[in-house]
Design an enzyme around this catalytic site. Structure first.
Site, PDB file in Angstrom:
ATOM      1  N   LYS A  13       0.828  -1.211   0.000  1.00  0.00           N
ATOM      2  CA  LYS A  13       0.000   0.000   0.000  1.00  0.00           C
ATOM      3  C   LYS A  13       0.861   1.260   0.000  1.00  0.00           C
ATOM      4  O   LYS A  13       0.669   2.153  -0.813  1.00  0.00           O
ATOM      5  CB  LYS A  13      -0.926   0.023   1.237  1.00  0.00           C
ATOM      6  CG  LYS A  13      -1.829  -1.202   1.365  1.00  0.00           C
ATOM      7  CD  LYS A  13      -2.688  -1.146   2.616  1.00  0.00           C
ATOM      8  CE  LYS A  13      -1.925  -1.156   3.924  1.00  0.00           C
ATOM      9  NZ  LYS A  13      -1.195  -2.412   4.210  1.00  0.00           N
ATOM     10  N   ARG A  88      -9.746   0.374   8.935  1.00  0.00           N
ATOM     11  CA  ARG A  88      -9.244  -0.939   9.308  1.00  0.00           C
ATOM     12  C   ARG A  88     -10.241  -1.743  10.122  1.00  0.00           C
ATOM     13  O   ARG A  88      -9.961  -2.876  10.467  1.00  0.00           O
ATOM     14  CB  ARG A  88      -7.987  -0.754  10.156  1.00  0.00           C
ATOM     15  CG  ARG A  88      -6.664  -1.057   9.421  1.00  0.00           C
ATOM     16  CD  ARG A  88      -5.555  -0.714  10.401  1.00  0.00           C
ATOM     17  NE  ARG A  88      -4.312  -1.342  10.207  1.00  0.00           N
ATOM     18  CZ  ARG A  88      -3.266  -0.790   9.584  1.00  0.00           C
ATOM     19  NH1 ARG A  88      -3.379   0.366   8.979  1.00  0.00           N
ATOM     20  NH2 ARG A  88      -2.119  -1.421   9.555  1.00  0.00           N
ATOM     21  N   ARG A 127      11.966  -4.433   4.860  1.00  0.00           N
ATOM     22  CA  ARG A 127      11.496  -3.067   4.605  1.00  0.00           C
ATOM     23  C   ARG A 127      12.321  -2.022   5.338  1.00  0.00           C
ATOM     24  O   ARG A 127      12.663  -2.166   6.499  1.00  0.00           O
ATOM     25  CB  ARG A 127      10.033  -2.956   5.078  1.00  0.00           C
ATOM     26  CG  ARG A 127       9.531  -1.517   5.151  1.00  0.00           C
ATOM     27  CD  ARG A 127       8.038  -1.424   5.097  1.00  0.00           C
ATOM     28  NE  ARG A 127       7.362  -1.937   6.271  1.00  0.00           N
ATOM     29  CZ  ARG A 127       6.034  -2.011   6.376  1.00  0.00           C
ATOM     30  NH1 ARG A 127       5.268  -1.633   5.362  1.00  0.00           N
ATOM     31  NH2 ARG A 127       5.481  -2.481   7.461  1.00  0.00           N
ATOM     32  N   ARG A 161      11.252   0.209  11.043  1.00  0.00           N
ATOM     33  CA  ARG A 161      10.189   0.372  12.028  1.00  0.00           C
ATOM     34  C   ARG A 161      10.319  -0.601  13.195  1.00  0.00           C
ATOM     35  O   ARG A 161      10.649  -1.765  13.011  1.00  0.00           O
ATOM     36  CB  ARG A 161       8.835   0.171  11.352  1.00  0.00           C
ATOM     37  CG  ARG A 161       8.385   1.416  10.606  1.00  0.00           C
ATOM     38  CD  ARG A 161       7.217   1.160   9.705  1.00  0.00           C
ATOM     39  NE  ARG A 161       6.143   0.396  10.337  1.00  0.00           N
ATOM     40  CZ  ARG A 161       4.993   0.122   9.729  1.00  0.00           C
ATOM     41  NH1 ARG A 161       4.789   0.560   8.497  1.00  0.00           N
ATOM     42  NH2 ARG A 161       4.088  -0.581  10.339  1.00  0.00           N
ATOM     43  N   ARG A 172      -0.215  -8.324  13.523  1.00  0.00           N
ATOM     44  CA  ARG A 172      -0.859  -7.408  12.575  1.00  0.00           C
ATOM     45  C   ARG A 172      -1.638  -8.174  11.517  1.00  0.00           C
ATOM     46  O   ARG A 172      -2.722  -7.764  11.102  1.00  0.00           O
ATOM     47  CB  ARG A 172       0.201  -6.498  11.926  1.00  0.00           C
ATOM     48  CG  ARG A 172       0.517  -5.301  12.836  1.00  0.00           C
ATOM     49  CD  ARG A 172       1.941  -4.840  12.699  1.00  0.00           C
ATOM     50  NE  ARG A 172       2.253  -4.350  11.378  1.00  0.00           N
ATOM     51  CZ  ARG A 172       3.492  -4.211  10.919  1.00  0.00           C
ATOM     52  NH1 ARG A 172       4.514  -4.540  11.670  1.00  0.00           N
ATOM     53  NH2 ARG A 172       3.689  -3.751   9.723  1.00  0.00           N
TER      54      ARG A 172
HETATM   55  P1  ADP Z   1       1.203  -1.805   7.943  1.00  0.00           P
HETATM   56  O1  ADP Z   1       0.566  -1.427   6.652  1.00  0.00           O
HETATM   57  O2  ADP Z   1       2.578  -2.361   7.797  1.00  0.00           O
HETATM   58  O3  ADP Z   1       0.336  -2.670   8.819  1.00  0.00           O
HETATM   59  P2  ADP Z   1       0.707   0.863   9.106  1.00  0.00           P
HETATM   60  O4  ADP Z   1       1.795   1.857   9.028  1.00  0.00           O
HETATM   61  O5  ADP Z   1      -0.493   1.051   8.270  1.00  0.00           O
HETATM   62  O6  ADP Z   1       1.407  -0.538   8.866  1.00  0.00           O
HETATM   63  O7  ADP Z   1       0.228   0.733  10.609  1.00  0.00           O
HETATM   64  C1  ADP Z   1       1.136   0.557  11.670  1.00  0.00           C
HETATM   65  C2  ADP Z   1       0.386   0.451  12.991  1.00  0.00           C
HETATM   66  O8  ADP Z   1      -0.304   1.681  13.256  1.00  0.00           O
HETATM   67  C3  ADP Z   1      -0.708  -0.615  13.028  1.00  0.00           C
HETATM   68  O9  ADP Z   1      -0.205  -1.903  13.360  1.00  0.00           O
HETATM   69  C4  ADP Z   1      -1.636  -0.052  14.113  1.00  0.00           C
HETATM   70  O10 ADP Z   1      -1.094  -0.265  15.404  1.00  0.00           O
HETATM   71  C5  ADP Z   1      -1.583   1.451  13.833  1.00  0.00           C
HETATM   72  N1  ADP Z   1      -2.624   1.881  12.864  1.00  0.00           N
HETATM   73  C6  ADP Z   1      -2.422   2.440  11.644  1.00  0.00           C
HETATM   74  N2  ADP Z   1      -3.589   2.718  11.035  1.00  0.00           N
HETATM   75  C7  ADP Z   1      -4.561   2.315  11.908  1.00  0.00           C
HETATM   76  C8  ADP Z   1      -5.981   2.300  11.855  1.00  0.00           C
HETATM   77  N3  ADP Z   1      -6.654   2.770  10.777  1.00  0.00           N
HETATM   78  N4  ADP Z   1      -6.649   1.795  12.928  1.00  0.00           N
HETATM   79  C9  ADP Z   1      -6.005   1.333  14.015  1.00  0.00           C
HETATM   80  N5  ADP Z   1      -4.669   1.298  14.124  1.00  0.00           N
HETATM   81  C10 ADP Z   1      -3.944   1.786  13.075  1.00  0.00           C
HETATM   82  P1  ADP Z   2       2.234  -1.788   3.243  1.00  0.00           P
HETATM   83  O1  ADP Z   2       2.211  -0.288   3.192  1.00  0.00           O
HETATM   84  O2  ADP Z   2       1.056  -2.421   2.589  1.00  0.00           O
HETATM   85  O3  ADP Z   2       2.441  -2.296   4.655  1.00  0.00           O
HETATM   86  P2  ADP Z   2       4.806  -1.512   1.826  1.00  0.00           P
HETATM   87  O4  ADP Z   2       4.419  -0.728   0.627  1.00  0.00           O
HETATM   88  O5  ADP Z   2       5.532  -0.813   2.912  1.00  0.00           O
HETATM   89  O6  ADP Z   2       3.498  -2.277   2.419  1.00  0.00           O
HETATM   90  O7  ADP Z   2       5.667  -2.775   1.321  1.00  0.00           O
HETATM   91  C1  ADP Z   2       6.318  -3.646   2.248  1.00  0.00           C
HETATM   92  C2  ADP Z   2       7.722  -3.950   1.751  1.00  0.00           C
HETATM   93  O8  ADP Z   2       7.635  -4.794   0.562  1.00  0.00           O
HETATM   94  C3  ADP Z   2       8.517  -2.723   1.335  1.00  0.00           C
HETATM   95  O9  ADP Z   2       9.868  -2.919   1.715  1.00  0.00           O
HETATM   96  C4  ADP Z   2       8.372  -2.659  -0.200  1.00  0.00           C
HETATM   97  O10 ADP Z   2       9.546  -2.126  -0.819  1.00  0.00           O
HETATM   98  C5  ADP Z   2       8.187  -4.136  -0.570  1.00  0.00           C
HETATM   99  N1  ADP Z   2       7.217  -4.322  -1.678  1.00  0.00           N
HETATM  100  C6  ADP Z   2       6.074  -3.611  -1.911  1.00  0.00           C
HETATM  101  N2  ADP Z   2       5.421  -4.084  -3.002  1.00  0.00           N
HETATM  102  C7  ADP Z   2       6.167  -5.130  -3.460  1.00  0.00           C
HETATM  103  C8  ADP Z   2       6.028  -6.053  -4.580  1.00  0.00           C
HETATM  104  N3  ADP Z   2       4.971  -5.966  -5.413  1.00  0.00           N
HETATM  105  N4  ADP Z   2       6.982  -6.979  -4.735  1.00  0.00           N
HETATM  106  C9  ADP Z   2       8.037  -7.073  -3.882  1.00  0.00           C
HETATM  107  N5  ADP Z   2       8.224  -6.240  -2.820  1.00  0.00           N
HETATM  108  C10 ADP Z   2       7.304  -5.289  -2.610  1.00  0.00           C
END
Ligand code: ADP
Ligand code: ADP
Ligand code: ZN
Length: 214
Positions: A13, A88, A127, A161, A172
């Site tokens: 995303k 979410r 990542r 992170r 998660r």
């Molecule tokens: P990822 O896509 O890797 O799960 P995010 O950066 O979107 O990570 O979220 C990291 C953390 O921030 C989540 O595990 C949660 O603790 C919190 N968080 C983010 N967005 C939300 C949301 N919409 N509702 C509740 N918690 C959230």
């Molecule tokens: P999200 O925001 O959904 O948690 P990220 O965009 O941060 O996910 O992606 C997680 C990790 O995987 C990052 O290090 C990113 O560079 C890598 N990544 C994202 N999309 C792809 C893909 N299509 N193929 C391989 N690696 C990817």
């Protein structure tokens, strides 16, 4: 054009949102980034969210709805926004409907990034991101073009992170399955869900999204 990117942690995303910001000048609304900024700044919300985030659990709906609602009042969202990591839960989806109606905004697409769960731990454990502009990278799949230098802003500082460890990632994913995946039917009923193969290489996922956005 206003969209939601939906998918489990590591689905891509943030990566796709960051490209849409660069190429289309859309605005990325990442509640995760907003919460991390609050933690870093040591605000009241940050203090409440820190431990919950480190454990990989969800921050309360009331807190997240509040920060998103405030963000939607800023003028830049008129360029088109990408919701990344929100909503979410079913409660957040209902809040979002209410906020959009109140603010006279609409959603064009909910893009579901469909991924194989086995790939997610591998993606997340590799990542990292730019410490200055947050551009996301990966140790194997997305390295900066020049080693050690951010493609977007030229910074040489990067960060990882605190919650990108295997245990928090498992939590998660469980949270996603239990609370986030169940909101898809809400958007399917509106006929706005578009499914994209998130297992394809980053560029191909981007192309599929471009095809949807037109
Ligand atoms: P990822 O896509 O890797 O799960 P995010 O950066 O979107 O990570 O979220 C990291 C953390 O921030 C989540 O595990 C949660 O603790 C919190 N968080 C983010 N967005 C939300 C949301 N919409 N509702 C509740 N918690 C959230
Ligand atoms: P999200 O925001 O959904 O948690 P990220 O965009 O941060 O996910 O992606 C997680 C990790 O995987 C990052 O290090 C990113 O560079 C890598 N990544 C994202 N999309 C792809 C893909 N299509 N193929 C391989 N690696 C990817
Ligand atoms: Zn940068």
């Amino acid at each position: 054009m206003n969209i939601i990117l939906l998918g489990p942690p590591g689905a891509g995303k943030g990566t796709q949102a960051s490209r849409l910001v660069e190429e289309r000048k859309m605005v990325q609304l990442s509640t995760g980034d907003m919460l991390r900024a609050a933690v870093a700044a040591g605000t009241e919300i940050g203090l409440q969210a820190k431990r919950v985030m480190e454990a990989g659990e969800l921050v309360s709906d009331a807190i997240v709805d509040g920060i998103l609602s405030e963000r939607l009042d800023q003028e830049d969202i008129a360029r088109g926004f990408i919701l990344d990591g929100y909503p979410r839960t079913a409660v957040q989806a209902a809040s979002l409907d209410r906020m959009l109606a109140e603010k006279g905004l609409h959603l064009d697409h909910v893009i579901e990034l469909a991924v194989d769960e086995d790939a997610l731990v591998d993606r997340i454990s590799g990542r990292f991101s730019c410490a200055v502009c947050n551009t996301p990278y990966h140790d194997r799949y997305q390295l900066p073009k020049v080693e050690g230098v951010c493609d977007v802003c030229g910074s040489t500082e990067f960060k990882r992170r605190a919650d990108d460890n295997e245990e928090a990632v498992r939590t998660r994913m469980a949270e996603y399955r239990a609370k986030t995946a169940p909101i898809l039917p809400h958007y399917e009923a509106q006929g706005i869900v578009r499914r994209v193969d998130g297992m394809a290489p980053i560029g191909a996922v981007g192309q599929a999204i471009d095809d949807i956005l037109g």
